[in-house]
Design a protein around this motif. Sequence first.
Motif, short mmCIF file in Angstrom:
data_model
loop_
_atom_site.label_atom_id
_atom_site.label_comp_id
_atom_site.label_asym_id
_atom_site.label_seq_id
_atom_site.Cartn_x
_atom_site.Cartn_y
_atom_site.Cartn_z
N GLN A 263 -7.30 12.71 -13.83
CA GLN A 263 -7.20 11.80 -12.69
C GLN A 263 -7.53 12.47 -11.36
N LYS B 29 0.73 -4.89 -9.84
CA LYS B 29 1.48 -3.96 -10.67
C LYS B 29 1.60 -2.62 -9.98
N ILE C 44 -10.62 -1.28 -10.27
CA ILE C 44 -9.74 -1.78 -9.23
C ILE C 44 -9.78 -0.92 -7.97
N PHE D 129 -5.20 -12.78 -11.32
CA PHE D 129 -4.83 -11.46 -10.86
C PHE D 129 -3.32 -11.32 -10.88
N PHE D 130 -2.86 -10.09 -10.99
CA PHE D 130 -1.44 -9.87 -10.74
C PHE D 130 -1.20 -8.47 -10.21
N ASN E 179 1.09 1.12 -9.43
CA ASN E 179 0.02 2.05 -9.78
C ASN E 179 0.61 3.35 -10.31
N ASN F 170 0.82 -1.21 0.00
CA ASN F 170 0.00 0.00 0.00
C ASN F 170 0.85 1.26 0.00
N SER G 241 -0.73 5.97 -11.61
CA SER G 241 -1.38 7.26 -11.32
C SER G 241 -0.99 7.79 -9.95
N PRO H 282 -5.04 1.93 -3.04
CA PRO H 282 -4.80 2.51 -1.72
C PRO H 282 -4.57 4.00 -1.83
N ILE I 77 -0.69 -2.34 -6.70
CA ILE I 77 -2.07 -2.78 -6.65
C ILE I 77 -2.28 -4.11 -7.37
N VAL J 282 -4.45 -6.15 -9.91
CA VAL J 282 -5.38 -5.91 -11.00
C VAL J 282 -5.90 -7.22 -11.58
N PRO J 283 -7.16 -7.22 -11.98
CA PRO J 283 -7.73 -8.43 -12.57
C PRO J 283 -7.28 -8.59 -14.01
#
Lengths: 153, 153
Positions: A113, A67, B56, A64-65, A69, A51, A71, B59, A56, A58-59
């Motif tokens: 964003q 990656k 998704i 899932f895996f 983030n 965190n 942004s 955090p 995060i 991701v589906p």
Amino acid sequence: MSNKILEIQSRHTLIKELVSKQEISNQAQFQKLLKQNGIKVTQATLSRDLNELGIIRVPAPNGFFYKINTSGEQSVLRSRLSEEIISIDHNETLIVIRTFPGRAQGVAIVLDQSNSTEILGTVAGDDTIIVIPRSNKNIKNSLEYIKIILGIN
Amino acid sequence: MSNKILEIQSRHTLIKELVSKQEISNQAQFQKLLKQNGIKVTQATLSRDLNELGIIRVPAPNGFFYKINTSGEQSVLRSRLSEEIISIDHNETLIVIRTFPGRAQGVAIVLDQSNSTEILGTVAGDDTIIVIPRSNKNIKNSLEYIKIILGIN
DNA sequence: TTAATATTTGCATAATTATGCAAGTTTATG
DNA sequence: CATAAACTTGCATAATTATGCAAATATTAA
């Protein structure tokens, strides 16, 4: 010993390396990989680390895996953002931002964003962004908001 | 009930709208919001929907919130036009359509080719389309028209 | 250095999300 | 139309992730 900070940093570095090199689908797997690299932590610590690092889950079609983030980096970039902007102007219905060549897309992404209700949307070309405000009536508010987001005084 | 597909599509549309308009932090909250909009599903279905839509949980300093996965072309293939659309909004003079990343051009072409007198023209970026209506006076009509064209209820 | 304050971590468990299965629907096929 | 195949959903629960708390360690201030 007082090398705690370094210890945490290198663990974080390893985590980022792992996540960018292979597809990890849960924290148990993550924990195992860390252990193979000589770092033993509990799932709880791993959860906190992920965190903090903005990593995060991701589906994907096949599971899932994790990656990184992308942004989440916007706050880091924000300090340089204002340097990419030449001017912010508006008329009764639109706000127009001029940027240095090729920088419009990047700046627009930050606005998008921010998920603001002040902004309906943006369209960016090469060095110009058109911002559609929520309403024409309080376009000044939108303008103020944009300046804050972009770190302009 | 004979039109299952439309039912699912409109639920997905609502989910996308909700996630782009407010900060939702877990599926229970999501479920509640859907219910307030007249759609009752279990957490299980919601979980499946979110994964299909590539939505998704990320955090943040003050908790978690859901967002549309911008980097993910690995999300499930979407064949229907309406599935590519996140939201349709407007102010007094313009209509703004938000799409999944990279889909704005494709959606805009459909609008352009509809040859409607309701639409003066469109400009599309990567994930945003600006639609300029025939007139500011009956922008609601244009909005309705667009929704019909795109198959959104 | 010592005391006070802050940070990090594990443990246990709460909170949250994913999924196997079966039932009900819808769509495709002959 | 009848039947088969495919899809959707809820239920119950498994799987996974987050977190309160306390102990240990590290940092800061005097």
